[in-house]
Design a protein around this motif. Structure first.
Motif, mmCIF file in Angstrom:
data_model
loop_
_atom_site.group_PDB
_atom_site.id
_atom_site.type_symbol
_atom_site.label_atom_id
_atom_site.label_comp_id
_atom_site.label_asym_id
_atom_site.label_seq_id
_atom_site.Cartn_x
_atom_site.Cartn_y
_atom_site.Cartn_z
ATOM 1 N N HIS A 40 40.282 33.706 49.854
ATOM 2 C CA HIS A 40 39.766 34.524 48.754
ATOM 3 C C HIS A 40 38.364 35.046 49.023
ATOM 4 C CE1 HIS A 40 38.183 30.507 48.031
ATOM 5 N NE2 HIS A 40 37.260 31.037 47.244
ATOM 6 N N GLU A 41 37.659 34.469 49.991
ATOM 7 C CA GLU A 41 36.292 34.900 50.288
ATOM 8 C C GLU A 41 36.205 35.809 51.510
ATOM 9 O OE1 GLU A 41 33.569 31.686 50.576
ATOM 10 O OE2 GLU A 41 34.379 30.603 48.849
ATOM 11 N N TYR A 42 37.074 35.574 52.503
ATOM 12 C CA TYR A 42 36.864 36.242 53.789
ATOM 13 C C TYR A 42 38.052 37.066 54.295
ATOM 14 C CZ TYR A 42 32.977 32.965 53.961
ATOM 15 O OH TYR A 42 31.836 32.259 53.669
ATOM 16 N N SER A 43 39.131 37.182 53.532
ATOM 17 C CA SER A 43 40.282 37.923 54.045
ATOM 18 C C SER A 43 40.033 39.426 53.982
ATOM 19 C CB SER A 43 41.540 37.578 53.239
ATOM 20 O OG SER A 43 41.526 38.216 51.987
ATOM 21 N N HIS A 44 40.986 40.199 54.501
ATOM 22 C CA HIS A 44 40.828 41.658 54.536
ATOM 23 C C HIS A 44 40.871 42.277 53.144
ATOM 24 C CE1 HIS A 44 45.456 42.516 54.892
ATOM 25 N NE2 HIS A 44 45.150 41.769 53.876
ATOM 26 N N VAL A 45 41.265 41.523 52.128
ATOM 27 C CA VAL A 45 41.254 42.047 50.762
ATOM 28 C C VAL A 45 39.823 42.401 50.345
ATOM 29 C CG1 VAL A 45 41.675 41.462 48.350
ATOM 30 C CG2 VAL A 45 43.370 40.873 50.084
ATOM 31 N N PRO A 93 50.588 39.415 45.238
ATOM 32 C CA PRO A 93 51.307 40.608 45.715
ATOM 33 C C PRO A 93 50.401 41.559 46.483
ATOM 34 C CG PRO A 93 51.931 40.118 43.452
ATOM 35 C CD PRO A 93 50.804 39.190 43.793
ATOM 36 N N HIS A 94 49.155 41.683 46.071
ATOM 37 C CA HIS A 94 48.195 42.541 46.772
ATOM 38 C C HIS A 94 48.016 42.093 48.217
ATOM 39 C CE1 HIS A 94 44.838 45.054 47.626
ATOM 40 N NE2 HIS A 94 43.899 44.142 47.435
ATOM 41 N N GLU A 95 47.850 40.785 48.413
ATOM 42 C CA GLU A 95 47.682 40.259 49.771
ATOM 43 C C GLU A 95 48.962 40.406 50.584
ATOM 44 O OE1 GLU A 95 44.650 36.570 49.528
ATOM 45 O OE2 GLU A 95 46.307 36.468 48.084
ATOM 46 N N ARG A 96 50.097 40.188 49.955
ATOM 47 C CA ARG A 96 51.384 40.305 50.650
ATOM 48 C C ARG A 96 51.638 41.740 51.106
ATOM 49 N NH1 ARG A 96 55.199 36.091 49.555
ATOM 50 N NH2 ARG A 96 54.149 34.351 48.527
ATOM 51 N N ARG A 118 43.867 35.784 56.848
ATOM 52 C CA ARG A 118 43.671 34.376 56.467
ATOM 53 C C ARG A 118 44.959 33.787 55.902
ATOM 54 N NH1 ARG A 118 38.091 32.067 57.084
ATOM 55 N NH2 ARG A 118 37.006 33.849 57.949
ATOM 56 N N ILE A 119 46.070 34.197 56.471
ATOM 57 C CA ILE A 119 47.382 33.656 56.118
ATOM 58 C C ILE A 119 48.015 33.131 57.397
ATOM 59 C CG2 ILE A 119 49.654 34.172 55.132
ATOM 60 C CD1 ILE A 119 48.389 36.495 53.640
#
Length: 417
Positions: A40-45, A93-96, A118-119
């Motif tokens: 939640h802090e460092y992913s591409h989102v 869903p946004h991350e998926r 980060r998955i």
């Protein structure tokens, strides 16, 4: 007593063998790697939020603008939404969806994608195929609709005649070999004439570069004729259940011509399928003119493949997934192609992607999107084969039309004497 002793010995032996054969389960040292827990802090989102200030970079990252992406996200969310548990929070869903689009756009491996998303690769191996299925199910009804009436076919033919001067054309058909990493133990099942392992994508494209049919899954070892014969489209064409319009007079002419699909030399000639004359048979200007006019209509499908391969770079790799998942990926890119051609064509397929002609001097302006550097290869060109009399007759009728009342002023500039 001896029988009971033998029975006890047998039971003991089986128990011993089971004990010896049982592998000691390796205890898990940690529930999850610490850096993956900080998704939640460092992913591409988080990167995507920053890219909102740079629309061009945002489009390059997901192959679509933010408005189009949010529209797609709202459509697929009901199918990919997962419920949180007491043990962990579900991947949103946004991350998926962003992970799936990034996979299609780059062709990177799950192991490589894990660092930006980060998955874990194990989770991506489930998320991406599931999301591909959700995208396809959501979009196929509106964006990959096969014509189901005579009027729908006629509308396609009207656009071909308006844009490409080819009357009664129902679509351009072509097939491509898509390179794959073959499954273990499959031998030469997927081995094609290019000395590669592949599956085949067969597609029909309309005059607006949209797929109206996509069929994938035939192994690359099958002959070109077999690729077509493995499709439901061919079965319906043979049974005459495609609802193809009956032959009609061409506009501004008294000539009655049937409705046809245009293809290259890899496909058989038939009453509803036209292909060019072979190079060795081009002994007249009339035949050369026919080949030019046919090629002019048929290049649409080549352009569509080129645009799709340039945007979804997974086609520039040997796809290393289960074959069933590769089929899901390919069908997803086809339906996304149509979706983006409809909602984001200015970015997805700018003007330099399309085939252009200079009708003044007979030169072709090259396109900016092609499959030359991708792993999407043509079907093998077939020999002359068994050409039906009806197919030859229909081709001659179109040939006569193109050199008489259907002639365009510049066509002689494109042929050699």
């Amino acid at each position: 007593m001896s029988v009971q002793r033998d029975y006890d010995d047998a039971v003991a032996l089986v128990g011993l063998l089971l004990l010896i054969g049982k592998k000691k389960r390796k205890s898990r040292q940690k529930w999850c790697k610490k850096w993956l827990l900080q998704r939640h802090e460092y992913s591409h989102v988080k990167l995507l939020r920053e890219l909102n200030a740079e629309p061009k970079d945002y489009r390059n990252y997901l192959r679509m603008d933010e408005t189009t992406y949010l529209k797609l996200l709202s459509m697929v969310t009901p199918l990919i939404q997962k419920q949180d548990t007491v043990m962990r929070k579900a991947i949103s869903p946004h991350e998926r969806l962003t992970a799936t689009l990034r996979f299609l756009a780059t062709g990177r491996t799950y192991e490589c994608l894990k660092f930006s998303t980060r998955i874990s690769p194990q989770a991506l191996g489930k998320i991406i195929p599931e999301t591909c299925v959700a995208i396809y199910k959501t979009l196929r009804k509106d964006y990959l609709k096969f014509p189901d009436s005579s009027d729908e076919w006629k509308e396609i033919a009207r656009l071909f005649e308006k844009q490409w001067n080819f009357p009664h054309c129902l679509g351009a058909i072509d097939g491509k070999h898509i390179d794959i990493v073959p499954p273990a133990g499959c031998g030469s099942y997927y081995f094609n004439y290019k000395n590669r392992h592949s599956i085949v994508l067969l597609a029909i494209v309309d005059a607006r570069y949209r797929f109206i049919l996509a069929d994938v899954g035939t192994n690359g070892r099958i002959s070109d004729g077999g690729v077509l014969q493995n499709t439901k489209f061919f079965e319906r064409m043979q049974c005459k259940t495609l609802k193809i319009p009956r032959p009609e007079d061409v506009a501004n002419s008294s000539r009655c011509l049937p409705y046809v699909f245009v293809s290259d030399d890899a496909f058989p000639l038939g009453p509803n399928m036209l292909k060019p004359f072979r190079q060795t048979d081009l002994d007249t200007r009339d035949k050369k003119n026919f080949n030019y006019r046919l090629s002019r209509a048929r290049h649409i499908v080549e352009n569509a493949f080129g645009i799709m391969a340039s945007r979804f770079r997974i086609y520039h790799t040997r796809i290393n997934l289960d074959v069933q998942n590769i089929e899901k990926v390919v069908m997803t890119t086809c339906v996304l192609h149509n979706f983006l051609m409809t909602h984001a064509s200015n970015f997805y397929a700018p003007e330099n992607c399309f085939y252009k002609e200079n009708t003044d001097n007979g030169t072709v302006i090259s396109t900016g999107c092609n499959t030359a550097s991708s792993n999407m290869e043509h079907l093998h060109r077939r020999s002359q084969g068994n050409i039906t009399y009806d197919g030859k007759r229909v081709r001659e009728e179109f040939q006569n039309y193109f050199v008489n009342e259907g002639k365009v002023p510049w066509q002689d500039n494109y042929i050699c004497n």
